[in-house]
Design a protein around this motif. Sequence first.
Motif, PDB file in Angstrom:
ATOM      1  N   ASP A  26      46.696  21.554 -21.089  1.00  0.00           N
ATOM      2  CA  ASP A  26      45.855  21.499 -19.892  1.00  0.00           C
ATOM      3  C   ASP A  26      45.981  20.160 -19.166  1.00  0.00           C
ATOM      4  O   ASP A  26      45.850  20.098 -17.940  1.00  0.00           O
ATOM      5  CB  ASP A  26      44.388  21.735 -20.262  1.00  0.00           C
ATOM      6  N   TRP A  29      48.023  19.416 -15.820  1.00  0.00           N
ATOM      7  CA  TRP A  29      47.613  19.912 -14.511  1.00  0.00           C
ATOM      8  C   TRP A  29      46.684  18.944 -13.779  1.00  0.00           C
ATOM      9  O   TRP A  29      46.608  18.968 -12.547  1.00  0.00           O
ATOM     10  CB  TRP A  29      46.918  21.266 -14.644  1.00  0.00           C
ATOM     11  N   ASP A  30      45.969  18.089 -14.497  1.00  0.00           N
ATOM     12  CA  ASP A  30      45.025  17.154 -13.860  1.00  0.00           C
ATOM     13  C   ASP A  30      44.090  17.873 -12.883  1.00  0.00           C
ATOM     14  O   ASP A  30      43.876  17.417 -11.747  1.00  0.00           O
ATOM     15  CB  ASP A  30      45.777  16.042 -13.120  1.00  0.00           C
ATOM     16  N   ASP A  31      43.569  19.006 -13.284  1.00  0.00           N
ATOM     17  CA  ASP A  31      42.676  19.815 -12.444  1.00  0.00           C
ATOM     18  C   ASP A  31      43.377  20.419 -11.228  1.00  0.00           C
ATOM     19  O   ASP A  31      42.715  20.832 -10.267  1.00  0.00           O
ATOM     20  CB  ASP A  31      41.455  18.992 -11.974  1.00  0.00           C
ATOM     21  N   ASN A  32      44.725  20.476 -11.259  1.00  0.00           N
ATOM     22  CA  ASN A  32      45.488  21.097 -10.171  1.00  0.00           C
ATOM     23  C   ASN A  32      46.187  22.370 -10.658  1.00  0.00           C
ATOM     24  O   ASN A  32      47.294  22.689 -10.213  1.00  0.00           O
ATOM     25  CB  ASN A  32      46.529  20.113  -9.632  1.00  0.00           C
ATOM     26  N   GLU A  33      45.554  23.063 -11.569  1.00  0.00           N
ATOM     27  CA  GLU A  33      46.183  24.254 -12.131  1.00  0.00           C
ATOM     28  C   GLU A  33      46.509  25.255 -11.032  1.00  0.00           C
ATOM     29  O   GLU A  33      45.685  25.554 -10.172  1.00  0.00           O
ATOM     30  CB  GLU A  33      45.278  24.910 -13.178  1.00  0.00           C
ATOM     31  N   TYR A  77      45.067  21.361  -2.898  1.00  0.00           N
ATOM     32  CA  TYR A  77      44.773  20.671  -4.165  1.00  0.00           C
ATOM     33  C   TYR A  77      44.456  19.189  -3.939  1.00  0.00           C
ATOM     34  O   TYR A  77      44.395  18.408  -4.884  1.00  0.00           O
ATOM     35  CB  TYR A  77      45.973  20.786  -5.107  1.00  0.00           C
TER      36      TYR A  77
END
Length: 307
Positions: A26, A29-33, A77
């Motif tokens: 996870d 992705w650094d919250d950019n999934e 994003y």
Amino acid sequence: MNLKDKKLLILDGACGTSIQNMDLPDAVWDDNEGCNEYLCLTAPERITEMHLEFLKAGADVIETNSFGGTSIVLGEYGLEDRVKEINTAAVMCAKKAIEQHGAGWIAGSVGPGTKLPSLGHISVDDLAAAYKEQIEALVDAGVDLILLETAQDILQLKTVLVTCYEVLEEKKQDIPVMVSVTIESTGTMLAGTDIAAAAAIIEPYPVFSFGLNCATGPEDMLSSIRWLSHNWPGRISCLPNQGLPEIIDGKTTYPMSPDAYAGELKTFVADWGVSLAGGCCGTTPVHIATLKKTLAESAPAERKIQA
């Protein structure tokens, strides 16, 4: 050999499917999934490995992981200020794969984005500015081709074509440009344009090839490929999906076997003169390896263009 001199070019398969099949932590992705292009920065070795697998399978051309690399898509994003960085990294990942393999060419992938001008989502000027930024980055990073792919809107296609050739002229670069439209099972692009109308728009430009990708499997591309065979004077490309997607155990899968896929494309090459063959959604290195083997003794059919 210059890629323009190679009579039959094999392109790679699905970037998105390959990434979906990766076991990625996870953290990458650094919250950019969902932003596959971001992985060129956070997991470049995995993207290089993906490219290398397609090269080993027999692809002559690999496409950069930059399909959504405009500020329009990246902005969803919060990455709109990293267009040059991300597109440059995408090319570097592909270059490393070619260095390791020892051969191959890089196609800079430019997708349709998520906003279509014909539907009023975005102005032509804003769309052109976004494409200019991405294409400049890909050219500066050293791509061998530019692939304008999955075009669904004729106004979007004309905008990216004009912009692409303006960039190449400004930079004094003679880089081949491939154009690939998406024809739905209805027989037209999403905005209602058929293959003949799309060809009329593209004809004034000195494109390297014109063809189809995405939306359907090869069987639903036959009528458009046949039309191009009889009417399009230049090279023809075909990069189909592996059939229509199915959801199995909560995962999107594509049902077409490598043998069936390769067999269909062999017909397109041998009967209809397709000279750039590869795959879109669902296409794995196994599909490309089977295609390479199947086309080993094949050459694009000679075509007679209708007056």
